[in-house]
Design a protein around this motif. Structure first.
Motif, PDB file in Angstrom:
ATOM      1  N   GLU A 209      37.204 -21.195  57.531  1.00 55.32           N
ATOM      2  CA  GLU A 209      36.279 -22.249  57.959  1.00 55.32           C
ATOM      3  C   GLU A 209      35.952 -23.113  56.747  1.00 55.32           C
ATOM      4  OE1 GLU A 209      32.389 -22.579  60.804  1.00 55.32           O
ATOM      5  OE2 GLU A 209      32.553 -20.802  59.540  1.00 55.32           O
ATOM      6  N   ILE A 210      36.171 -24.422  56.892  1.00 59.15           N
ATOM      7  CA  ILE A 210      35.904 -25.328  55.777  1.00 59.15           C
ATOM      8  C   ILE A 210      35.129 -26.557  56.264  1.00 59.15           C
ATOM      9  CG2 ILE A 210      37.995 -24.577  54.568  1.00 59.15           C
ATOM     10  CD1 ILE A 210      39.170 -27.362  55.243  1.00 59.15           C
ATOM     11  N   LEU A 211      34.611 -27.311  55.312  1.00 58.28           N
ATOM     12  CA  LEU A 211      33.893 -28.541  55.607  1.00 58.28           C
ATOM     13  C   LEU A 211      34.821 -29.546  56.279  1.00 58.28           C
ATOM     14  CD1 LEU A 211      31.366 -30.383  55.199  1.00 58.28           C
ATOM     15  CD2 LEU A 211      32.365 -31.028  53.007  1.00 58.28           C
ATOM     16  N   LYS A 212      34.393 -30.084  57.427  1.00 57.41           N
ATOM     17  CA  LYS A 212      35.152 -31.117  58.132  1.00 57.41           C
ATOM     18  C   LYS A 212      34.517 -32.489  57.925  1.00 57.41           C
ATOM     19  CE  LYS A 212      35.470 -32.671  62.799  1.00 57.41           C
ATOM     20  NZ  LYS A 212      34.382 -33.510  62.653  1.00 57.41           N
ATOM     21  N   SER A 213      33.188 -32.561  58.111  1.00 57.50           N
ATOM     22  CA  SER A 213      32.473 -33.836  58.064  1.00 57.50           C
ATOM     23  C   SER A 213      31.092 -33.635  57.484  1.00 57.50           C
ATOM     24  CB  SER A 213      32.304 -34.419  59.472  1.00 57.50           C
ATOM     25  OG  SER A 213      33.527 -34.553  60.142  1.00 57.50           O
ATOM     26  N   LYS A 214      30.589 -34.682  56.810  1.00 56.49           N
ATOM     27  CA  LYS A 214      29.223 -34.608  56.300  1.00 56.49           C
ATOM     28  C   LYS A 214      28.588 -35.987  56.299  1.00 56.49           C
ATOM     29  CE  LYS A 214      28.117 -33.846  51.851  1.00 56.49           C
ATOM     30  NZ  LYS A 214      27.744 -33.155  50.588  1.00 56.49           N
ATOM     31  N   ILE A 215      27.377 -36.051  56.890  1.00 57.94           N
ATOM     32  CA  ILE A 215      26.535 -37.238  56.769  1.00 57.94           C
ATOM     33  C   ILE A 215      25.483 -36.848  55.743  1.00 57.94           C
ATOM     34  CG2 ILE A 215      24.986 -38.858  57.909  1.00 57.94           C
ATOM     35  CD1 ILE A 215      26.398 -38.215  60.554  1.00 57.94           C
ATOM     36  N   HIS A 216      25.557 -37.442  54.564  1.00 61.45           N
ATOM     37  CA  HIS A 216      24.727 -37.028  53.441  1.00 61.45           C
ATOM     38  C   HIS A 216      23.454 -37.863  53.345  1.00 61.45           C
ATOM     39  CE1 HIS A 216      24.169 -34.864  49.688  1.00 61.45           C
ATOM     40  NE2 HIS A 216      23.741 -36.001  49.162  1.00 61.45           N
ATOM     41  N   ARG A 217      22.316 -37.198  53.504  1.00 60.22           N
ATOM     42  CA  ARG A 217      20.995 -37.778  53.298  1.00 60.22           C
ATOM     43  C   ARG A 217      20.666 -38.919  54.267  1.00 60.22           C
ATOM     44  NH1 ARG A 217      18.380 -36.066  48.611  1.00 60.22           N
ATOM     45  NH2 ARG A 217      17.115 -37.948  48.687  1.00 60.22           N
ATOM     46  N   VAL A 218      20.370 -38.541  55.507  1.00 66.58           N
ATOM     47  CA  VAL A 218      19.823 -39.492  56.481  1.00 66.58           C
ATOM     48  C   VAL A 218      18.389 -39.069  56.791  1.00 66.58           C
ATOM     49  CG1 VAL A 218      21.952 -40.303  57.568  1.00 66.58           C
ATOM     50  CG2 VAL A 218      20.910 -38.191  58.379  1.00 66.58           C
TER      51      VAL A 218
ATOM     52  N   ILE B 232      30.192 -39.277  54.437  1.00 67.97           N
ATOM     53  CA  ILE B 232      29.585 -40.607  54.431  1.00 67.97           C
ATOM     54  C   ILE B 232      28.212 -40.525  53.777  1.00 67.97           C
ATOM     55  CG2 ILE B 232      30.923 -41.402  56.423  1.00 67.97           C
ATOM     56  CD1 ILE B 232      28.264 -41.290  58.028  1.00 67.97           C
ATOM     57  N   PHE B 233      27.817 -41.626  53.169  1.00 68.16           N
ATOM     58  CA  PHE B 233      26.574 -41.723  52.418  1.00 68.16           C
ATOM     59  C   PHE B 233      25.816 -42.961  52.889  1.00 68.16           C
ATOM     60  CE2 PHE B 233      29.770 -39.510  50.019  1.00 68.16           C
ATOM     61  CZ  PHE B 233      29.098 -38.413  49.494  1.00 68.16           C
ATOM     62  N   PRO B 234      25.070 -42.841  54.012  1.00 68.10           N
ATOM     63  CA  PRO B 234      24.371 -43.999  54.562  1.00 68.10           C
ATOM     64  C   PRO B 234      23.258 -44.500  53.638  1.00 68.10           C
ATOM     65  CG  PRO B 234      24.544 -42.221  56.174  1.00 68.10           C
ATOM     66  CD  PRO B 234      24.934 -41.661  54.857  1.00 68.10           C
ATOM     67  N   THR B 235      22.762 -45.705  53.962  1.00 62.95           N
ATOM     68  CA  THR B 235      21.650 -46.296  53.229  1.00 62.95           C
ATOM     69  C   THR B 235      20.351 -45.564  53.574  1.00 62.95           C
ATOM     70  OG1 THR B 235      21.111 -47.860  54.989  1.00 62.95           O
ATOM     71  CG2 THR B 235      22.766 -48.569  53.359  1.00 62.95           C
ATOM     72  N   ASP B 236      19.265 -45.957  52.921  1.00 67.20           N
ATOM     73  CA  ASP B 236      17.961 -45.342  53.178  1.00 67.20           C
ATOM     74  C   ASP B 236      17.470 -45.515  54.605  1.00 67.20           C
ATOM     75  OD1 ASP B 236      17.799 -44.350  50.626  1.00 67.20           O
ATOM     76  OD2 ASP B 236      16.537 -45.973  49.876  1.00 67.20           O
ATOM     77  N   ASN B 237      17.974 -46.540  55.315  1.00 69.46           N
ATOM     78  CA  ASN B 237      17.563 -46.740  56.709  1.00 69.46           C
ATOM     79  C   ASN B 237      18.656 -46.312  57.686  1.00 69.46           C
ATOM     80  OD1 ASN B 237      19.260 -48.856  56.132  1.00 69.46           O
ATOM     81  ND2 ASN B 237      17.984 -50.434  57.034  1.00 69.46           N
ATOM     82  N   ASN B 238      19.478 -45.345  57.280  1.00 72.46           N
ATOM     83  CA  ASN B 238      20.500 -44.722  58.129  1.00 72.46           C
ATOM     84  C   ASN B 238      21.576 -45.695  58.599  1.00 72.46           C
ATOM     85  OD1 ASN B 238      18.901 -42.452  57.840  1.00 72.46           O
ATOM     86  ND2 ASN B 238      18.140 -42.469  59.923  1.00 72.46           N
ATOM     87  N   LYS B 239      21.902 -46.664  57.789  1.00 72.18           N
ATOM     88  CA  LYS B 239      22.959 -47.614  58.127  1.00 72.18           C
ATOM     89  C   LYS B 239      24.171 -47.353  57.244  1.00 72.18           C
ATOM     90  CE  LYS B 239      20.254 -49.880  60.919  1.00 72.18           C
ATOM     91  NZ  LYS B 239      20.390 -49.954  62.336  1.00 72.18           N
ATOM     92  N   LEU B 240      25.332 -47.726  57.763  1.00 70.90           N
ATOM     93  CA  LEU B 240      26.555 -47.596  56.990  1.00 70.90           C
ATOM     94  C   LEU B 240      26.580 -48.659  55.898  1.00 70.90           C
ATOM     95  CD1 LEU B 240      29.088 -47.044  59.888  1.00 70.90           C
ATOM     96  CD2 LEU B 240      28.314 -45.346  58.222  1.00 70.90           C
TER      97      LEU B 240
END
Length: 116
Positions: free
Chosen positions: A4-13, A106-114
């Protein structure tokens, strides 16, 4: 051998909503889902930066472009609006294939935007 490995990550929302009286899950802005290679009903782990809570649930598609990150049901007790979380998805794959696999991060902005 499968691992089992990392597939996806949304970092800091940021959590934008918490709905205790809901069936359960996490609602994620569809744009963030697509960018992170997540699909509806996929199992995810939520890691709360603010309080150290960790939980597993499944994804519900939110309105595209909304920046919505909403913990639903019992998960709503694990975070407050404004908390910063990391959303992680894992997959199983062959050990040799895993050596060269590149997860989607992915590393979204402070307001959860791409970031464009």
């Amino acid at each position: 051998m499968q691992i089992e490995i990392l597939k996806s990550k949304i970092h800091r929302v940021r959590i934008t909503q918490a709905e205790l009286h809901y069936v359960g899950s996490i609602t994620i802005d569809e744009d963030l889902m697509k960018a992170a290679n997540l699909i509806e009903n996929e199992k995810v782990q939520i890691v709360n930066i603010n309080n150290g809570e960790r939980l597993e649930t499944y994804v519900i598609k939110g309105k595209a472009g909304s920046g919505e990150i909403c913990l639903n049901g019992p998960a709503a007790r694990k975070a407050q609006v404004g908390d910063i979380v990391i959303i992680i998805s894992y997959c199983h794959m062959d050990f040799e294939e895993a050596k060269t696999f590149k997860p989607t991060l992915i590393f979204p902005t402070d307001n959860n935007k791409l970031i464009s």
